[in-house]
Enzyme design. Structure first.
Site, PDB file in Angstrom:
ATOM      1  N   LYS A 112       0.812  -1.217   0.000  1.00 27.45           N
ATOM      2  CA  LYS A 112       0.000   0.000   0.000  1.00 27.45           C
ATOM      3  C   LYS A 112       0.843   1.262   0.000  1.00 27.45           C
ATOM      4  O   LYS A 112       0.355   2.330  -0.370  1.00 27.45           O
ATOM      5  CB  LYS A 112      -0.980   0.010   1.187  1.00 27.45           C
ATOM      6  CG  LYS A 112      -2.025  -1.085   1.093  1.00 27.45           C
ATOM      7  CD  LYS A 112      -3.407  -0.610   1.462  1.00 27.45           C
ATOM      8  CE  LYS A 112      -4.422  -1.734   1.442  1.00 27.45           C
ATOM      9  NZ  LYS A 112      -5.068  -1.966   0.173  1.00 27.45           N
ATOM     10  N   LYS A 193      -4.805 -10.726  -5.927  1.00 25.77           N
ATOM     11  CA  LYS A 193      -6.076 -11.042  -5.270  1.00 25.77           C
ATOM     12  C   LYS A 193      -7.167 -10.053  -5.665  1.00 25.77           C
ATOM     13  O   LYS A 193      -6.876  -8.906  -6.000  1.00 25.77           O
ATOM     14  CB  LYS A 193      -5.916 -11.083  -3.754  1.00 25.77           C
ATOM     15  CG  LYS A 193      -5.910  -9.731  -3.079  1.00 25.77           C
ATOM     16  CD  LYS A 193      -5.926  -9.895  -1.577  1.00 25.77           C
ATOM     17  CE  LYS A 193      -6.153  -8.558  -0.906  1.00 25.77           C
ATOM     18  NZ  LYS A 193      -7.545  -8.157  -0.727  1.00 25.77           N
ATOM     19  N   LYS A 196     -10.867  -4.623  -3.050  1.00 23.00           N
ATOM     20  CA  LYS A 196     -11.829  -3.516  -3.080  1.00 23.00           C
ATOM     21  C   LYS A 196     -11.175  -2.210  -3.501  1.00 23.00           C
ATOM     22  O   LYS A 196     -11.864  -1.271  -3.854  1.00 23.00           O
ATOM     23  CB  LYS A 196     -12.500  -3.372  -1.721  1.00 23.00           C
ATOM     24  CG  LYS A 196     -11.579  -3.068  -0.573  1.00 23.00           C
ATOM     25  CD  LYS A 196     -12.326  -2.687   0.701  1.00 23.00           C
ATOM     26  CE  LYS A 196     -13.393  -3.681   1.109  1.00 23.00           C
ATOM     27  NZ  LYS A 196     -13.708  -3.583   2.539  1.00 23.00           N
TER      28      LYS A 196
HETATM   29  P1  ATP Z   1      -7.733  -4.121  -0.134  1.00 25.05           P
HETATM   30  O1  ATP Z   1      -7.401  -5.080  -1.222  1.00 25.05           O
HETATM   31  O2  ATP Z   1      -7.941  -2.724  -0.549  1.00 25.05           O
HETATM   32  O3  ATP Z   1      -6.819  -4.249   1.058  1.00 25.05           O
HETATM   33  P2  ATP Z   1      -9.790  -5.986   0.502  1.00 25.05           P
HETATM   34  O4  ATP Z   1     -10.521  -6.222  -0.745  1.00 25.05           O
HETATM   35  O5  ATP Z   1      -8.755  -6.961   0.952  1.00 25.05           O
HETATM   36  O6  ATP Z   1      -9.153  -4.527   0.430  1.00 25.05           O
HETATM   37  P3  ATP Z   1     -10.612  -5.817   3.220  1.00 25.05           P
HETATM   38  O7  ATP Z   1     -11.610  -4.970   3.900  1.00 25.05           O
HETATM   39  O8  ATP Z   1      -9.196  -5.460   3.446  1.00 25.05           O
HETATM   40  O9  ATP Z   1     -10.856  -5.817   1.672  1.00 25.05           O
HETATM   41  O10 ATP Z   1     -10.852  -7.335   3.590  1.00 25.05           O
HETATM   42  C1  ATP Z   1     -11.934  -7.834   4.337  1.00 25.05           C
HETATM   43  C2  ATP Z   1     -11.801  -9.329   4.530  1.00 25.05           C
HETATM   44  O11 ATP Z   1     -11.928  -9.991   3.263  1.00 25.05           O
HETATM   45  C3  ATP Z   1     -10.444  -9.773   5.084  1.00 25.05           C
HETATM   46  O12 ATP Z   1     -10.650 -10.865   5.953  1.00 25.05           O
HETATM   47  C4  ATP Z   1      -9.696 -10.201   3.878  1.00 25.05           C
HETATM   48  O13 ATP Z   1      -8.689 -11.146   4.180  1.00 25.05           O
HETATM   49  C5  ATP Z   1     -10.800 -10.822   3.043  1.00 25.05           C
HETATM   50  N1  ATP Z   1     -10.475 -10.767   1.627  1.00 25.05           N
HETATM   51  C6  ATP Z   1     -10.230  -9.648   0.917  1.00 25.05           C
HETATM   52  N2  ATP Z   1      -9.951  -9.935  -0.356  1.00 25.05           N
HETATM   53  C7  ATP Z   1     -10.027 -11.282  -0.456  1.00 25.05           C
HETATM   54  C8  ATP Z   1      -9.845 -12.190  -1.523  1.00 25.05           C
HETATM   55  N3  ATP Z   1      -9.521 -11.747  -2.729  1.00 25.05           N
HETATM   56  N4  ATP Z   1      -9.991 -13.510  -1.284  1.00 25.05           N
HETATM   57  C9  ATP Z   1     -10.320 -13.956  -0.040  1.00 25.05           C
HETATM   58  N5  ATP Z   1     -10.499 -13.150   1.013  1.00 25.05           N
HETATM   59  C10 ATP Z   1     -10.364 -11.827   0.825  1.00 25.05           C
END
Ligand code: ATP
Ligand code: LTN
Length: 327
Positions: A112, A193, A196
């Site tokens: 980040k 991955k 969001k």
């Molecule tokens: P960013 O990628 O901006 O960090 P994010 O999409 O990971 O955001 P978070 O709010 O950080 O969203 O994650 C919320 C939950 O969803 C966490 O437990 C995270 O591990 C899980 N998670 C996020 N993306 C994935 C993914 N691609 N596959 C499985 N679990 C995920």
């Protein structure tokens, strides 16, 4: 006595199926067996200022999604991080035992901060606040996606360090994940991955995407060379990811899907996958629409009250342990 679960989601960006399959669905399953806390991490959302617009709106939206996805406020305490001041307090205290070196090694921090002109202290201290979120409740289990595993490991280290320096205070929490869903990959790039904060909305299927959007996104999802629909993360990472998503949305096993689509092309596979996603998400969207702002605000007010009681108790103990004056 029931074991305790705590987890959360940053209230920025959109909630996508990676969040659902990787995290929230596990909380829903586990809420029957654990004393559960589901947090909306709005203070964490502040650490990436470009995404932090509309935190208030995102917080309500995500909280409604928690309910729509099956969290039951009678079983799970649903609350907003900033409504429980003990998190920030404990974060400060844990910050005094965290080491710069270990925080610099956090891959989320490295990712980040990459290419940023200035890096804020909040982004650096992010995992310490996350440790405070978990330890304030003495959680036994932290169900999260794989990207958060390193943060849970840091939490364990901080808890152990605190206990050995100040005496037994914290439980050592466990990272919980489901192998098949811990890492859903981006639809536009199967080496990263689903996220969001992805710039391209075609990276993810949002829980609130409408049918046309879902179909378009699946249609333009990357695939691999060759035309067979088989699962192999090494040879066919993109198709494997789509099979995983399909399996999670439909409840069918990956093996059964491989059989079902033997001899079929990507086009047809994607159409049926879209059908499955629409069928999976529509009832959730319907429930979401029927939750009013006042209903969700009541749930959050109740949740904050209970969370403050539990976290307040821990903080009382922690302050005594570190030797702060009690009056
Ligand atoms: P960013 O990628 O901006 O960090 P994010 O999409 O990971 O955001 P978070 O709010 O950080 O969203 O994650 C919320 C939950 O969803 C966490 O437990 C995270 O591990 C899980 N998670 C996020 N993306 C994935 C993914 N691609 N596959 C499985 N679990 C995920
Ligand atoms: N950093 C997590 C969100 C989060 C969290 C937590 C998860 C904040 N505090 C405590 C579990 C426990 C993320 O998903 N990005």
């Amino acid at each position: 006595m029931k074991k305790r679960l705590l987890s959360g989601i940053r209230t920025s960006g959109v909630t996508h199926i990676g969040n659902v399959f990787g995290a929230i669905n596990q909380w829903v399953q586990m809420q029957n067996d654990y004393e559960s806390f589901a947090m909306l991490a709005d203070l964490h959302a502040l650490t990436t200022p470009s995404e932090a617009v509309n935190i208030e709106k995102k917080t309500l939206e995500t909280a409604k999604l928690y309910l729509a996805l099956g969290l039951n406020p009678k079983k799970t305490t649903i609350f907003v991080q900033s409504h429980v001041p003990q998190h920030a307090e404990l974060s400060w205290i844990l910050g005094t035992i965290a080491r710069l070196g270990e925080l610099e090694r956090m891959t989320q921090f490295k990712d980040k901060s990459l290419g940023q002109e200035s890096i804020n202290l909040g982004l650096f201290a992010y995992p310490v606040l996350m440790a405070a979120d978990i330890l304030a409740y003495n959680a036994d289990a932290v169900p999260v996606g794989e990207d958060q595993k390193q943060h849970v490991e840091l939490t364990r280290n901080l808890a152990e360090r605190f206990n050995s320096r100040y005496g037994q205070t914290f439980k050592i929490p466990e990272y919980i994940s489901q192998k098949s869903s811990a890492r859903i990959m981006g639809l536009d790039d199967s080496s990263k991955k689903m996220s969001k904060s992805a710039e391209n909305p075609k990276n993810y299927i949002a829980v609130l995407d409408d049918e046309t959007t879902i179909r378009e996104k699946i249609k333009s999802a990357v695939t691999d060379s060759g035309s067979e629909i088989t699962f192999s993360e090494e040879k066919k990472p993109a198709v494997s990811n789509l099979l995983t998503i399909f399996s999670l949305a439909s409840g069918k096993s990956v093996g059964d899907l491989e059989k079902e689509f033997t001899g079929h092309g990507y086009g047809q596979f994607k159409e049926v996958l879209s059908d499955a996603l629409v069928a999976y998400l529509s009832p959730i969207q319907e429930k979401y629409k029927n939750i009013s702002n006042s209903e969700i605000k009541n749930v959050l007010a109740e949740g904050a009250k209970h969370a403050q009681e539990v976290a307040g108790k821990t903080l009382g103990e922690v302050k005594k342990r570190v030797g702060l004056l009690q009056i």
